[in-house]
Write an enzyme that holds these catalytic residues in place. Structure first.
Site, PDB file in Angstrom:
ATOM      1  CG  ASN A 152      -1.740   1.124   1.374  1.00 54.48           C
ATOM      2  OD1 ASN A 152      -1.934   1.914   0.478  1.00 54.48           O
ATOM      3  ND2 ASN A 152      -2.450   1.122   2.324  1.00 54.48           N
ATOM      4  CE  LYS A 154      -0.117   3.025   4.656  1.00 50.09           C
ATOM      5  NZ  LYS A 154      -0.125   2.976   6.197  1.00 50.09           N
ATOM      6  CG  HIS A 196      -6.001   1.626   5.045  1.00 50.38           C
ATOM      7  ND1 HIS A 196      -5.476   2.609   6.055  1.00 50.38           N
ATOM      8  CD2 HIS A 196      -4.962   0.796   4.951  1.00 50.38           C
ATOM      9  CE1 HIS A 196      -4.079   2.321   6.275  1.00 50.38           C
ATOM     10  NE2 HIS A 196      -3.963   0.950   5.660  1.00 50.38           N
ATOM     11  CD  GLU A 205      -3.087   5.099   6.775  1.00 50.11           C
ATOM     12  OE1 GLU A 205      -2.926   5.089   5.391  1.00 50.11           O
ATOM     13  OE2 GLU A 205      -2.012   4.804   7.567  1.00 50.11           O
ATOM     14  CD  GLU A 226      -3.427  -2.863   7.045  1.00 57.30           C
ATOM     15  OE1 GLU A 226      -2.258  -3.157   6.723  1.00 57.30           O
ATOM     16  OE2 GLU A 226      -4.232  -1.821   6.704  1.00 57.30           O
ATOM     17  N   GLY A 260       2.239   2.043  10.762  1.00 57.78           N
ATOM     18  CA  GLY A 260       3.219   3.401  10.602  1.00 57.78           C
ATOM     19  C   GLY A 260       3.772   3.784  11.964  1.00 57.78           C
ATOM     20  CB  SER A 263       5.056  -2.129  12.236  1.00 57.25           C
ATOM     21  OG  SER A 263       4.714  -0.750  12.320  1.00 57.25           O
TER      22      SER A 263
HETATM   23  P1  13P Z   1       2.875   0.333   7.912  1.00 56.79           P
HETATM   24  O1  13P Z   1       3.532  -1.050   7.289  1.00 56.79           O
HETATM   25  O2  13P Z   1       3.583   1.390   7.439  1.00 56.79           O
HETATM   26  O3  13P Z   1       2.770   0.116   9.222  1.00 56.79           O
HETATM   27  O4  13P Z   1       1.382   0.514   7.114  1.00 56.79           O
HETATM   28  C1  13P Z   1       0.494  -0.653   7.088  1.00 56.79           C
HETATM   29  C2  13P Z   1      -0.702  -0.406   6.520  1.00 56.79           C
HETATM   30  O5  13P Z   1      -1.279   0.630   6.882  1.00 56.79           O
HETATM   31  C3  13P Z   1      -0.916  -1.220   5.122  1.00 56.79           C
HETATM   32  O6  13P Z   1      -2.175  -0.861   4.610  1.00 56.79           O
END
Ligand code: 13P
Length: 236
Positions: A7, A9, A91, A93, A160, A166, A196
């Site tokens: 992803n 982002k 997701h 976010e 997640e 993150g 992570s």
């Molecule tokens: P990170 O791997 O940066 O923690 O993000 C995970 C994520 O949100 C994947 O969709």
């Protein structure tokens, strides 16, 4: 076969996405790796990419419409231009930063499932819920399935935990297995872990029973690291 998803982002440009896909595609071809790979670039970096067949390029988000007056959004008219038939829905976010409600997520899910899209559907609890215990965590996660047809054929789930995204804080293998086992008892779909995931912990995570793959943010943005993750997942 392990599923590995990237992803992006709000990272990478169209130019760097093209280079990235070339690197990863060549790496997979040279090593004859067969796992299912999903890559979610930014909407502005969708394009007609030539990749090995096991790489699937998807959209991080789209509005439940073909086209219309939805400023800042894209619909299937824009996705069809590049033959994109895969979408990430729910997701954390989009839920917690962009304010999508379960109702709007469910209507997006209904729209894209009716069109047969491959959906990677994300669920996961924030820190205060995790700290309240496993029962609260599972209650929270089940609420994120409200309005979601979990029998949909073309569905992959991704657990997640928000507090692990993150942050560099990965869930422990027992955190992961507690939630994965509970979900798998009720829903028979591939289930990824995200939060992570890095080169140095992917093996341990993929070895947890009921983990069918990983959805990776930060560590996936670097093509070399992502290739290494693909390699490790193939050698398990
Ligand atoms: P990170 O791997 O940066 O923690 O993000 C995970 C994520 O949100 C994947 O969709």
């Amino acid at each position: 076969m392990t599923i590995i998803a990237a992803n992006f982002k709000t990272n990478h440009t169209r130019k760097s996405t093209k280079e990235y896909l070339e690197t990863v595609s060549t790496f997979i071809e040279d090593n004859k790796f067969e796992n299912e790979i999903y890559i979610f670039p930014t909407a502005t970096s969708l394009d007609e990419y030539k990749t090995v067949p096991n790489i699937n390029v998807g959209a991080q988000n789209a509005y439940p419409t073909q086209k219309g007056s939805f400023t800042g959004e894209i619909g299937t008219e824009q996705l069809d231009e590049f033959d994109v038939k895969t979408i990430l829905i729910g997701h954390s976010e989009r839920r917690h930063v962009l304010g999508e409600t379960q109702k709007s997520i469910a209507s997006k899910y209904e729209y894209y499932s009716n069109l047969g899209y491959k959906i990677i559907y994300c669920i996961g609890e924030p820190l205060e819920v995790k700290e309240a215990g496993l029962d609260q965590t599972l209650t929270y996660v089940w609420e994120q399935f409200e309005g979601i047809d979990v029998n949909y054929d073309n569905l992959i789930l991704a657990y997640e935990p928000v507090w692990a995204i993150g942050t560099g804080v990965t869930a422990t293998t027992s955190d992961i297995s507690n939630v994965h086992n509970a979900i798998k008892e009720k829903i028979d779909k591939p289930l990824l872990y995200g939060g992570s995931v890095k080169v140095n912990n992917i093996k341990e995570i993929l070895n947890v029973p009921n983990v069918d793959g990983a959805l990776i943010g930060t560590a996936s943005w670097n093509a070399v690291d992502f290739c290494e993750i693909i390699k490790i997942s193939n050698n398990l």
